[in-house]
Design an enzyme around this catalytic site. Sequence first.
Site, PDB file in Angstrom:
ATOM      1  N   TYR A   1      43.956  45.152  46.256  1.00  0.00           N
ATOM      2  CA  TYR A   1      44.784  45.870  47.218  1.00  0.00           C
ATOM      3  C   TYR A   1      46.008  46.502  46.556  1.00  0.00           C
ATOM      4  O   TYR A   1      46.913  46.969  47.248  1.00  0.00           O
ATOM      5  CB  TYR A   1      45.246  44.922  48.336  1.00  0.00           C
ATOM      6  CG  TYR A   1      44.106  44.401  49.188  1.00  0.00           C
ATOM      7  CD1 TYR A   1      43.085  43.653  48.619  1.00  0.00           C
ATOM      8  CD2 TYR A   1      44.059  44.648  50.547  1.00  0.00           C
ATOM      9  CE1 TYR A   1      42.045  43.165  49.389  1.00  0.00           C
ATOM     10  CE2 TYR A   1      43.019  44.165  51.317  1.00  0.00           C
ATOM     11  CZ  TYR A   1      42.015  43.428  50.735  1.00  0.00           C
ATOM     12  OH  TYR A   1      40.989  42.953  51.502  1.00  0.00           O
TER      13      TYR A   1
ATOM     14  N   LYS B   1      36.338  33.905  41.227  1.00  0.00           N
ATOM     15  CA  LYS B   1      34.996  34.280  40.764  1.00  0.00           C
ATOM     16  C   LYS B   1      35.111  34.563  39.268  1.00  0.00           C
ATOM     17  O   LYS B   1      34.639  35.585  38.754  1.00  0.00           O
ATOM     18  CB  LYS B   1      34.516  35.524  41.544  1.00  0.00           C
ATOM     19  CG  LYS B   1      33.082  35.914  41.287  1.00  0.00           C
ATOM     20  CD  LYS B   1      32.069  34.982  41.887  1.00  0.00           C
ATOM     21  CE  LYS B   1      30.660  35.410  41.519  1.00  0.00           C
ATOM     22  NZ  LYS B   1      29.633  34.420  41.917  1.00  0.00           N
TER      23      LYS B   1
ATOM     24  N   ASP C   1      31.787  32.819  46.529  1.00  0.00           N
ATOM     25  CA  ASP C   1      30.506  32.861  47.252  1.00  0.00           C
ATOM     26  C   ASP C   1      30.093  31.454  47.696  1.00  0.00           C
ATOM     27  O   ASP C   1      29.686  31.233  48.831  1.00  0.00           O
ATOM     28  CB  ASP C   1      29.418  33.528  46.399  1.00  0.00           C
ATOM     29  CG  ASP C   1      29.402  33.040  44.966  1.00  0.00           C
ATOM     30  OD1 ASP C   1      30.359  32.362  44.539  1.00  0.00           O
ATOM     31  OD2 ASP C   1      28.412  33.319  44.252  1.00  0.00           O
TER      32      ASP C   1
ATOM     33  N   ASP D   1      41.409  37.363  51.964  1.00  0.00           N
ATOM     34  CA  ASP D   1      41.209  38.152  53.185  1.00  0.00           C
ATOM     35  C   ASP D   1      39.878  37.750  53.839  1.00  0.00           C
ATOM     36  O   ASP D   1      39.798  37.488  55.047  1.00  0.00           O
ATOM     37  CB  ASP D   1      41.183  39.646  52.780  1.00  0.00           C
ATOM     38  CG  ASP D   1      41.309  40.570  53.974  1.00  0.00           C
ATOM     39  OD1 ASP D   1      41.470  40.070  55.096  1.00  0.00           O
ATOM     40  OD2 ASP D   1      41.234  41.785  53.779  1.00  0.00           O
TER      41      ASP D   1
END
Length: 372
Positions: free
Chosen positions: A141, A211, A244, A268
């Site tokens: 972002y 991740k 995930d 988010d």
Amino acid sequence: MTKYRIAWLPGDGIGKDVLDAARLVLDHLAFDAEFIHGDIGWEFWCNEGDPLPQRTIDLLQQVDAALFGAITSKPSDAAEAELIPELQGKGLVYRSPIVRLRQLFDLYICLRPCKAYAGNPLNYRDQIDLVVFRENTEDLYAGVEFSPIPADLKAVLTQHAPNFAPFKDLSGDQVAISCKINTLRASQRIVKAAFEFARKNGRKKVTVIHKANVVRASDGLFLQAAREVARQYPDIQWEEANVDAICMWLLKNPLNYDVLVAPNLYGDIISDLCAQMVGGLGFGCSGNIGEKLAVFEPTHGSAPKYAGQYKVNPIATILSAKMMLDWLGEVEKAKHLEAAVAAVIAEGRVRTYDMGGNHSTLEMAQAIAEKL
Ligand SMILES: NC(=O)c1ccc[n+]([C@@H]2O[C@H](COP(=O)([O-])OP(=O)(O)OC[C@H]3O[C@@H](n4cnc5c(N)ncnc54)[C@H](O)[C@@H]3O)[C@@H](O)[C@H]2O)c1
């Protein structure tokens, strides 16, 4: 003189409906504040070319906190088309005012508590009580994006990034780049905020979401920062989880989790998942918190189809107001307010449409106010 100055930012659509409901409750609570209206949202984009006018930024520099409703955002071609004729073709670019606010005021913590209040028919599982800390100023972002990609940037990427090879011969309009920028400072401070919260509130565990096995550079740095910070909190249990995998585990065993901390994008996504487990958009409250200012808001958008109908659930906004009271140090008032919300939900007599009822936004607010 009132004790607090609060910027009051209804924004677009149902933003006004839910802020009216929050005001009804805050007034019942005898919260000693001056509420000062601030302009924000689509109307100001269309008429002034800026959804966050400078006068609103100036206002935010002079208040103790802000309560914000919702804004409407549209893709860039629609944004250009809705500008008044005098502003069209001037190269104005729409940028979400809430994302801008977060960056302008360095509101680096996005705090999203997700609690399953007893009796809420929308609870995925009872007793869920999660708190998400989302980094709020950088990551994907950051707003550093290229479409089309300038030729000199392409040349640099071709020279320095072997993995850019499959993309190097594509024409400018065939490829776009959004930079995921994580800094050590911002990673450390969000993780520290999560651990501090855990310690202060007797929380048992912090889960760090990343991740880093694939997004090695930016998530790797986030994870390295998290490990360093975690070492300073030997009293708090902590663990690492891939973004995930945590989506699966949260759904399977939500009661195994407590405080979650993540870079901006994963935060988010995870916070919407968690909010849905405790009732969805009508219950998703949040705070954008910095050192000097905090802006509290429901996580839902402007829901244009319900605008002005006083139909939607105001609980997300009322719980955001409760978070604001906590942040201001009005802890007793915050407790009363949360207890009133919990009592109305438990009783089940007053329910908005999303909860299977037909009470209005203001009837829900009134029921909560009567419990205070
Ligand atoms: N922070 C924000 O202000 C924010 C967040 C998300 C979307 N948006 C913007 O809002 C506009 C509408 O977006 P959208 O329709 O995807 O999302 P939305 O959150 O506005 O609404 C989606 C649907 O969720 C339900 N809903 C939302 N709030 C509710 C509430 N309080 N109680 C009960 N039901 C509720 C309604 O059925 C609504 O139609 C878009 O312009 C979008 O860009 C703004």
